[in-house]
Design an enzyme around this catalytic site. Structure first.
Site, PDB file in Angstrom:
ATOM      1  N   ASP A 173      71.086  47.853  -6.541  1.00 50.38           N
ATOM      2  CA  ASP A 173      69.628  47.959  -6.643  1.00 50.38           C
ATOM      3  C   ASP A 173      69.199  48.398  -8.034  1.00 50.38           C
ATOM      4  O   ASP A 173      69.587  49.470  -8.499  1.00 50.38           O
ATOM      5  CB  ASP A 173      69.122  48.951  -5.588  1.00 50.38           C
ATOM      6  CG  ASP A 173      67.605  48.959  -5.525  1.00 50.38           C
ATOM      7  OD1 ASP A 173      66.983  47.948  -5.902  1.00 50.38           O
ATOM      8  OD2 ASP A 173      67.032  49.975  -5.116  1.00 50.38           O
ATOM      9  N   ASP A 196      62.944  42.850 -10.457  1.00 48.90           N
ATOM     10  CA  ASP A 196      63.389  43.501  -9.220  1.00 48.90           C
ATOM     11  C   ASP A 196      64.374  42.622  -8.455  1.00 48.90           C
ATOM     12  O   ASP A 196      63.990  41.583  -7.921  1.00 48.90           O
ATOM     13  CB  ASP A 196      62.174  43.818  -8.330  1.00 48.90           C
ATOM     14  CG  ASP A 196      62.566  44.613  -7.090  1.00 48.90           C
ATOM     15  OD1 ASP A 196      63.706  45.099  -7.014  1.00 48.90           O
ATOM     16  OD2 ASP A 196      61.705  44.757  -6.198  1.00 48.90           O
TER      17      ASP A 196
END
Ligand SMILES: *[C@@H]1O[C@H](CO)[C@@H](O)[C@H](O)[C@H]1NC(C)=O
Ligand SMILES: *[C@@H]1O[C@H](CO)[C@@H](O)[C@H](O)[C@H]1NC(C)=O
Ligand SMILES: *[C@@H]1O[C@H](CO)[C@@H](O)[C@H](O)[C@H]1NC(C)=O
Length: 465
Positions: free
Chosen positions: A340, A139
């Site tokens: 992202d 992430d």
């Protein structure tokens, strides 16, 4: 080094005082009388530098590359439809946009993760001695590393057995006063334990104790990596042990590797692809031939996200008429463009999205349109020949890079294999998000030390692990 050991291990924040006292006694006793505070400060600084240098030089040379798996490759029960995946990411996008729309000073008193969303890329890391191998989710939008720990107060089911600190010779708990504990946005001390709480927008959470462990990443051993040992976990994390935070702050996996370690490159690959995804950490991740653009720092958003200096886009050879202002980060910390890995579909502010979509439609008149599907308003009934005739889309970045997107970055398959939709959507506000579909098969390098992002030169297919 002495400073670091004292600071991070046994003595917590008392470390510098002990070291200061030792140095003072040994070298210049009168300093202690005259300027004890300055000396302590200097030692804290030294400890900080040594913590960086120590970790980098002891175990870490040029770079380490590992496979980046798609969830579907590891967990064969992961058979989510595109609708379910979009539903998950909807909440992430909401949280992400609300987060930056709000005053960061009002941020909640827990560590924040954006909704788990569509985080779908996984790495295998060894933790502890002897190493316990497990899968963690990659992430770039959060910092803290955490995973489920025995004895569980509450754990969700995961593919690998749950890590148990008792079975490792290298686990130790972080003191409440240690620098790493202080790095948590919010930490609390319960019976001398440094307690973290990671909260996600969908009420998923992980709570536990901050500890240090040895991590094996590829063939390299990293010692004293701070992570959250989660005893109480719930939510939508699927079957994976936890999160490997690759955000821009000091607590992330790359943040803990020191200045040189803030560099990594990755390649996201769709599970249907015949090529491999990978994640490369270290100086060697900087590949000659990449084109660079500055990263943008958002001092107002207390966030792990990487902001890019995005100027606009073209469809075919035509620049879509959108003011560059639309993509800029305002001085109140709003807007801007983040990269992202946990969002599938790229979002642009509504006026920008509309202009972009209209430009795309204008150049795809030859392909039959069908009704919209879930959040997509522009879908096609497309044959493979038409697929190869799509106009190219280019993203323009400050500093010169032009990222040319391929058909697989532009259209996404929904329902059946003939129906493909324009894989972009309007953002609920002025934050833009470059999601994972648009990033697929493009080598992306984050050079945190130099504050820049690189694109290419690989299309990912040719790079061996
Ligand atoms: C996904 O797989 C599980 C079992 O592996 C099954 O129960 C479920 O119905 C499947 N879902 C879909 C959408 O195929
Ligand atoms: C890493 O270790 C594996 C086996 O453990 C070995 O085959 C491989 O060559 C090693 N890679 C590097 C870069 O040293
Ligand atoms: C897509 O086109 C094919 C023929 O090219 C047709 O058979 C099919 O019904 C169309 N699907 C939709 C949803 O329009």
């Amino acid at each position: 080094m002495l400073c670091r050991l004292l600071l991070d291990t046994q003595f917590g924040f008392l470390g510098p005082f002990l070291v200061a006292a030792t140095i003072v006694e040994f070298r210049a006793p009168f300093w202690l009388v005259r300027a004890p505070f300055r000396l302590v400060t200097a030692c804290v600084e030294l400890a900080r530098i040594m913590a960086h240098v120590g970790m980098v030089s002891s175990s870490y040379s040029l770079g380490e590359k590992v496979r980046l798996f798609h969830m579907q490759e590891i967990d064969h029960s992961y058979n989510m439809s595109i609708h379910a995946r979009l539903e998950r990411e909807k909440k992430r996008v909401e949280t992400l946009t609300q987060l930056f729309a709000n005053d960061p000073m009002m941020s909640a008193n827990i560590e924040r993760g954006e909704m788990f969303g569509s985080l779908e890329f996984i790495v295998r890391v060894g933790v502890g001695s002897p190493p316990h191998y497990q899968y963690l989710v990659f992430d770039t939008g959060s910092d803290l590393i955490w995973f489920q720990c025995q004895p569980c107060d509450r754990c969700y089911s995961q593919i690998n057995p749950i890590y148990d600190p008792i079975k490792s010779n290298t686990y130790r708990e972080a003191s409440c006063l240690s620098t790493k504990c202080q790095l948590l946005n919010q930490h609390s001390c319960k019976n001398q334990h440094c307690v973290y709480k990671m909260g996600y927008g969908d009420r998923s959470s992980s709570e536990g104790v901050l500890g240090f462990e040895t991590f094996i990443f590829g063939n390299t051993t990293f010692s004293n990596v701070a992570f959250g040992c989660g005893y109480k976990n719930k939510g939508t994390f699927l079957n994976f042990a936890g999160i490997l935070g690759f955000g821009g702050e000091d607590l992330s996996f790359v943040g803990q590797l020191g200045e040189k370690g803030r560099t990594f490159s990755y390649c996201l690959v769709d599970p249907k692809s015949t090529s491999f995804g990978w994640l490369h950490v270290g100086e060697e991740a900087i590949t000659p031939g990449a084109v660079w653009s500055p990263l943008v720092y958002n001092p107002r958003a207390n966030s792990a996200h990487y902001y890019v200096d995005f100027l606009g886009l073209s469809v075919g050879d035509i620049r879509v008429p959108i003011s560059e202002q639309v993509f800029q980060l305002s001085n109140t910390g709003k807007g801007g463009v983040v990269l992202d890995t946990g969002t599938l579909v790229t979002r642009f502010p509504k006026p920008a999205y509309n202009a972009f979509r209209d430009a795309f439609i204008a150049q795809t008149q030859h392909i039959p349109r069908v009704h919209g599907v879930s959040l997509f308003d522009t879908c096609y009934n497309i044959t493979s020949i038409q697929y190869t005739m799509l106009p190219k889309i280019s993203f323009h970045f400050a500093g010169g890079p032009i990222l040319v997107l391929m058909a697989n970055n532009i259209l996404v398959e929904v329902e059946d294999s003939n129906i493909l939709c324009f894989a972009f959507a309007p953002s609920p506000n002025d934050l833009s998000i470059i999601g994972s579909i648009a990033q697929q098969k493009i080598q992306i390098t984050i050079d945190g030390q130099a504050g820049r992002i690189g694109f290419g030169p690989q299309n990912c297919a040719s790079k061996q692990i």
